[in-house]
Design an enzyme around this catalytic site. Structure first.
Site, short mmCIF file in Angstrom:
data_model
loop_
_atom_site.label_atom_id
_atom_site.label_comp_id
_atom_site.label_asym_id
_atom_site.label_seq_id
_atom_site.Cartn_x
_atom_site.Cartn_y
_atom_site.Cartn_z
N CYS A 1 69.80 31.70 29.40
CA CYS A 1 69.48 31.48 27.99
C CYS A 1 68.18 30.71 27.82
O CYS A 1 67.65 30.64 26.71
CB CYS A 1 70.61 30.73 27.31
N HIS B 1 68.46 26.64 21.47
CA HIS B 1 69.31 27.77 21.85
C HIS B 1 70.62 27.68 21.09
O HIS B 1 71.20 26.60 20.95
CB HIS B 1 69.55 27.73 23.37
N ASN C 1 76.04 33.61 20.38
CA ASN C 1 75.13 33.29 21.48
C ASN C 1 74.50 34.57 22.00
O ASN C 1 75.18 35.41 22.60
CB ASN C 1 75.94 32.59 22.58
O1 UT7 Z 1 74.50 29.82 26.53
C1 UT7 Z 1 74.46 29.28 27.81
C2 UT7 Z 1 75.18 28.02 27.96
N1 UT7 Z 1 76.50 28.06 27.39
C3 UT7 Z 1 76.92 27.01 26.75
O2 UT7 Z 1 76.19 26.07 26.59
C4 UT7 Z 1 78.36 27.01 26.29
C5 UT7 Z 1 78.94 25.64 26.46
N2 UT7 Z 1 80.37 25.53 26.19
C6 UT7 Z 1 80.91 25.66 24.96
O3 UT7 Z 1 80.24 25.98 24.00
C7 UT7 Z 1 82.36 25.29 24.80
O4 UT7 Z 1 82.82 24.71 25.99
C8 UT7 Z 1 83.29 26.51 24.45
C9 UT7 Z 1 83.02 26.95 23.01
C10 UT7 Z 1 83.02 27.64 25.40
C11 UT7 Z 1 84.74 26.08 24.54
O5 UT7 Z 1 84.97 24.95 23.71
P1 UT7 Z 1 85.75 23.67 24.28
O6 UT7 Z 1 85.87 22.71 23.17
O7 UT7 Z 1 84.99 23.21 25.51
O8 UT7 Z 1 87.15 24.25 24.64
P2 UT7 Z 1 87.90 24.30 26.06
O9 UT7 Z 1 87.31 25.34 26.93
O10 UT7 Z 1 88.03 22.91 26.60
O11 UT7 Z 1 89.34 24.77 25.59
C12 UT7 Z 1 90.14 23.97 24.70
C13 UT7 Z 1 91.39 24.72 24.36
C14 UT7 Z 1 92.13 25.29 25.58
O12 UT7 Z 1 93.53 25.21 25.31
P3 UT7 Z 1 94.40 24.01 25.92
O13 UT7 Z 1 94.25 24.12 27.40
O14 UT7 Z 1 93.80 22.75 25.35
O15 UT7 Z 1 95.76 24.31 25.40
C15 UT7 Z 1 91.73 26.73 25.59
O16 UT7 Z 1 92.69 27.56 26.21
O17 UT7 Z 1 91.06 25.86 23.54
C16 UT7 Z 1 91.66 27.05 24.11
N3 UT7 Z 1 90.79 28.16 23.79
C17 UT7 Z 1 90.93 28.91 22.68
N4 UT7 Z 1 91.82 28.85 21.68
C18 UT7 Z 1 91.68 29.75 20.69
C19 UT7 Z 1 89.71 28.62 24.49
N5 UT7 Z 1 89.16 29.66 23.85
C20 UT7 Z 1 89.90 29.87 22.72
C21 UT7 Z 1 89.81 30.78 21.66
N6 UT7 Z 1 90.72 30.69 20.67
N7 UT7 Z 1 88.84 31.73 21.60
#
Ligand code: UT7
Length: 329
Positions: free
Chosen positions: A114, A254, A284
């Protein structure tokens, strides 16, 4: 007099079809509420089966050429930042150069995740300042939805397709490419990876069945690195430029996650009105996200001189980059 490099035209292109959070609710176990609060994304544009990265890149580049007032014979080089080229080879840049009618100019792809478009601007600055080229097209173009696992709710809600381009010239007026900072850390490359399809794991029935050709991301770890690296890139780019953060008029970051954009804005002590955000509409789009946002800001009259703009990126590699662009008149 020292040679300088200017952005003299921009353009972008996105496919027509839109996928909403409500559509995704029918595909995986997710909700509009989760996607909106965790990422800021509402919709994303997605390509159909007949459209590839070169199609979006060609349209975006043609628009940038038109904005710069360039004819095909004016362009001396073209390069494309992409992680979703039409083919592993030949380079998508060669296909785009041919479709734009450029005259046998050097054309190549490079992958910096990215951060690709900002990496491209830094390369263009070096080529122009060294006198190698006077007019270059820099493109960021992606069809991320072609390598998205539509069964993985953690990643499929994030990505969209699009392309953006900038015409870089040794002659202003335009946005002067100034101080920059760029870096990488391959030691944590496994946080964001397309594991199969290259020479490490060539595509086989087994790799396809295991879904190894899809984007795999450790989101929460990537998030932490993104916040730290983007902050550092912005501050070091400002330092190289000799510009104080209080003089920044606009941040174009980004568009990976609204919370990352917000954290970067806080590091620069910028109020929301000085931060360009379109992640809600596009998701993204990797290397395309900054040039799409830049072109929108140009065409909406947000970047009327004098303006000091910070571009900041982060992505697979891991890579990061920031550059200061000044429109002085
Ligand atoms: O572009 C290149 C670089 N990329 C980035 O910079 C992306 C960086 N990361 C992010 O933007 C975030 O980490 C995400 C948006 C990908 C995820 O957000 P998060 O707040 O870090 O969530 P997480 O991965 O820690 O997941 C939290 C919870 C989990 O459930 P439990 O284990 O707490 O019960 C996931 O299973 O959210 C759950 N979850 C979802 N729930 C509903 C993950 N994806 C989803 C979803 N819908 N789509």
């Amino acid at each position: 007099m020292k040679r300088q490099a200017f952005i003299t035209g921009t353009g972008h292109a996105v496919p027509e079809a839109i996928l909403t959070n409500a559509d995704l609710e029918k595909m995986v176990d997710t909700s509009d509420e989760w996607i909106t609060t965790r990422t800021g994304i509402k919709t994303r544009h997605i390509t159909d089966s007949n459209t590839a990265t070169s199609d979006l890149a060609t349209t975006a580049a043609a628009r940038a050429m038109e904005a710069a007032g360039w004819k095909p014979e004016d362009v001396q080089a073209l390069f494309i930042a992409t992680v979703t080229p039409d083919h592993a080879f030949p380079a998508t840049a060669c296909l785009v150069a041919d479709r734009l009618g450029l005259s046998r100019v050097p054309a190549w792809d490079f992958a910096a995740g990215c951060s690709g478009f900002v990496y491209g601007l830094i390369q263009a600055r070096a080529f122009v300042e060294s006198g190698i080229f006077d007019r270059i097209l820099v493109i960021g173009a992606e069809c991320l939805t072609k390598i998205t696992n539509w069964k993985d709710r953690a990643s499929c809600v994030l990505f969209g397709d699009g392309a953006g381009a900038a015409a870089i010239s040794s002659q202003g007026p335009g946005g002067l490419l100034g101080g920059y900072h760029w870096g990488s850390d391959g030691a944590i490359s496994d946080l964001l990876v397309q594991a199969a399809g290259g020479s490490r794991n060539p595509a086989t029935h087994e790799t396809v069945e295991a879904g190894m050709h899809y984007i795999a991301m450790n989101g929460s770890e990537t998030f932490k690195h993104a916040v730290r690296a983007m902050r550092e890139s912005c501050l070091l780019a400002l330092e190289m430029d000799g510009t104080d953060k209080s003089d920044v008029d606009l941040l174009i970051s980004h568009q990976a996650n609204y919370r990352i954009i917000d954290a970067t804005a806080r590091a620069l002590e910028l109020p929301p009105e000085k931060v360009y955000v379109n992640i809600d509409r596009y998701g993204n789009t990797s290397s395309a996200s900054i040039p799409i946002a830049l072109d929108e800001a140009m065409r909406r009259g947000i970047i009327t001189p004098p303006k000091t703009v910070v571009l900041a990126a982060f992505g697979a590699g891991l890579t990061w980059a920031g550059i200061i662009v000044k429109w002085n008149g």
